[in-house]
Design a protein around this motif. Structure first.
Motif, mmCIF file in Angstrom:
data_model
loop_
_atom_site.group_PDB
_atom_site.id
_atom_site.type_symbol
_atom_site.label_atom_id
_atom_site.label_comp_id
_atom_site.label_asym_id
_atom_site.label_seq_id
_atom_site.Cartn_x
_atom_site.Cartn_y
_atom_site.Cartn_z
ATOM 1 N N SER A 144 0.817 -1.222 0.000
ATOM 2 C CA SER A 144 0.000 0.000 0.000
ATOM 3 C C SER A 144 0.846 1.265 0.000
ATOM 4 O O SER A 144 0.357 2.339 -0.356
ATOM 5 C CB SER A 144 -0.931 0.008 1.220
ATOM 6 O OG SER A 144 -0.178 -0.029 2.428
ATOM 7 N N LYS A 145 2.121 1.134 0.381
ATOM 8 C CA LYS A 145 3.008 2.294 0.407
ATOM 9 C C LYS A 145 3.723 2.513 -0.923
ATOM 10 O O LYS A 145 4.452 3.487 -1.088
ATOM 11 C CB LYS A 145 4.050 2.127 1.523
ATOM 12 C CG LYS A 145 3.451 2.043 2.917
ATOM 13 C CD LYS A 145 4.534 1.815 3.961
ATOM 14 C CE LYS A 145 3.928 1.694 5.351
ATOM 15 N NZ LYS A 145 4.970 1.421 6.386
ATOM 16 N N ASN A 146 3.522 1.589 -1.842
ATOM 17 C CA ASN A 146 4.230 1.678 -3.120
ATOM 18 C C ASN A 146 3.284 1.388 -4.284
ATOM 19 O O ASN A 146 3.539 0.525 -5.118
ATOM 20 C CB ASN A 146 5.407 0.696 -3.127
ATOM 21 C CG ASN A 146 6.328 0.911 -4.312
ATOM 22 O OD1 ASN A 146 6.464 2.026 -4.812
ATOM 23 N ND2 ASN A 146 6.949 -0.156 -4.782
ATOM 24 N N ILE A 147 2.186 2.123 -4.321
ATOM 25 C CA ILE A 147 1.191 1.940 -5.380
ATOM 26 C C ILE A 147 1.581 2.788 -6.593
ATOM 27 O O ILE A 147 1.870 3.972 -6.448
ATOM 28 C CB ILE A 147 -0.207 2.352 -4.886
ATOM 29 C CG1 ILE A 147 -0.635 1.452 -3.711
ATOM 30 C CG2 ILE A 147 -1.222 2.273 -6.017
ATOM 31 C CD1 ILE A 147 -1.958 1.859 -3.094
ATOM 32 N N PRO A 148 1.609 2.190 -7.793
ATOM 33 C CA PRO A 148 1.950 2.982 -8.989
ATOM 34 C C PRO A 148 0.852 3.982 -9.319
ATOM 35 O O PRO A 148 -0.254 3.600 -9.686
ATOM 36 C CB PRO A 148 2.090 1.915 -10.084
ATOM 37 C CG PRO A 148 1.279 0.760 -9.609
ATOM 38 C CD PRO A 148 1.370 0.773 -8.113
ATOM 39 N N CYS A 200 6.292 -1.548 -13.530
ATOM 40 C CA CYS A 200 5.943 -2.697 -12.688
ATOM 41 C C CYS A 200 5.946 -3.987 -13.500
ATOM 42 O O CYS A 200 5.597 -3.988 -14.684
ATOM 43 C CB CYS A 200 4.553 -2.506 -12.079
ATOM 44 S SG CYS A 200 4.475 -1.294 -10.761
ATOM 45 N N CYS A 201 6.332 -5.078 -12.849
ATOM 46 C CA CYS A 201 6.241 -6.408 -13.453
ATOM 47 C C CYS A 201 5.019 -7.102 -12.861
ATOM 48 O O CYS A 201 5.001 -7.393 -11.665
ATOM 49 C CB CYS A 201 7.505 -7.214 -13.173
ATOM 50 S SG CYS A 201 8.966 -6.640 -14.028
ATOM 51 N N PHE A 236 -2.336 2.860 -18.795
ATOM 52 C CA PHE A 236 -2.554 3.539 -17.512
ATOM 53 C C PHE A 236 -3.679 4.572 -17.637
ATOM 54 O O PHE A 236 -4.525 4.691 -16.746
ATOM 55 C CB PHE A 236 -1.255 4.215 -17.063
ATOM 56 C CG PHE A 236 -1.370 4.969 -15.777
ATOM 57 C CD1 PHE A 236 -1.359 4.302 -14.570
ATOM 58 C CD2 PHE A 236 -1.472 6.357 -15.776
ATOM 59 C CE1 PHE A 236 -1.465 4.996 -13.367
ATOM 60 C CE2 PHE A 236 -1.584 7.058 -14.588
ATOM 61 C CZ PHE A 236 -1.574 6.367 -13.370
ATOM 62 N N GLU A 237 -3.717 5.285 -18.748
ATOM 63 C CA GLU A 237 -4.728 6.326 -18.947
ATOM 64 C C GLU A 237 -6.130 5.723 -19.052
ATOM 65 O O GLU A 237 -7.093 6.241 -18.476
ATOM 66 C CB GLU A 237 -4.418 7.149 -20.196
ATOM 67 C CG GLU A 237 -3.152 7.976 -20.110
ATOM 68 C CD GLU A 237 -1.886 7.201 -20.468
ATOM 69 O OE1 GLU A 237 -0.804 7.806 -20.446
ATOM 70 O OE2 GLU A 237 -1.997 5.989 -20.757
ATOM 71 N N LYS A 238 -6.244 4.631 -19.797
ATOM 72 C CA LYS A 238 -7.555 4.000 -19.977
ATOM 73 C C LYS A 238 -8.084 3.432 -18.667
ATOM 74 O O LYS A 238 -9.271 3.528 -18.357
ATOM 75 C CB LYS A 238 -7.466 2.898 -21.042
ATOM 76 C CG LYS A 238 -7.404 3.415 -22.480
ATOM 77 C CD LYS A 238 -7.341 2.270 -23.469
ATOM 78 C CE LYS A 238 -7.293 2.774 -24.915
ATOM 79 N NZ LYS A 238 -8.599 3.328 -25.350
#
Length: 207
Positions: A58-62, A71-72, A200-202
């Motif tokens: 939760s501390k590293n959400i893209p 991210c992989c 990401f935009e969609k």
């Protein structure tokens, strides 16, 4: 129309969508390199330094396009639990995947038939009304065939049908009947699974 024919048609279209699925490029990665740790040959189930990068943090959400694409994502939930595949394949970046946001000119004849129907608000409205009907009183269950239908639609045509479906979803949300909520769950689950390759935009607009 017989109800059984409609049910078979849903399964048939879901199968056709799977056949029309475009291949997505995969790349090989080293999980130890991604995790920044040394390779081990021990079999240990559970949390380990080499699978920390795979776990939700939760501390590293893209929250930006750059962090999202770096991210992989590993879709097989059992990979990394106690060991890794010899060759770990993950999907390549969005830039290396089939084109999204296609026009009618980019689609095949089979795709156009589906596209034209699900772009028609009247057709979609009738379909949602049918799907939200109570099948068996008190025994309504999540239908995996209907889920696969919407998963295929969102996977093959990305967000093309969201403008037509959104008013229907908003109406379903405000209805507390069990069959209506079941229908909403099937569509939402299909959207979540079908948007796996969206940009990401969609994804941001879908939320």
């Amino acid at each position: 129309e017989a109800l059984v024919v409609r049910k078979v048609a849903i399964a048939a279209v879901a199968g056709i969508l799977k056949q029309l699925k475009r291949p997505h490029k995969k790349v090989s990665i080293c999980p130890y390199k991604v995790g920044g740790c040394q390779k081990t040959f021990d079999f240990k189930a559970g949390d380990r330094p080499d699978n920390q990068w795979l776990q939700y943090d939760s501390k590293n959400i893209p929250t930006t396009k750059e962090s999202w694409e770096s991210c992989c994502f590993v879709e097989k939930t059992h990979w990394g639990y106690y060991t890794w595949p010899q060759d770990l394949l993950v999907y390549a970046s969005a830039a290396q995947q089939p084109k999204l946001g296609r026009t009618r000119e980019d689609m095949s004849e089979a795709e156009l038939i589906i596209y034209d129907h699900f772009s028609d608000p009247e057709f979609v409205e009738r379909l949602i009304k049918f799907l939200s009907l109570e099948d068996r009183k008190g025994k309504d269950k999540f239908n995996p065939r209907r889920f696969c239908l919407f998963k295929g639609l969102f996977r093959n045509f990305d967000d093309a049908f969201l403008p037509v479906l959104k008013p229907c979803l908003e109406r379903l949300i405000s209805d507390c009947h069990e069959s209506t909520q079941r229908c909403l769950a099937e569509i939402t689950a299909g959207l979540i699974r079908g948007s796996k390759h969206w940009t990401f935009e969609k994804i941001g607009r879908a939320h």
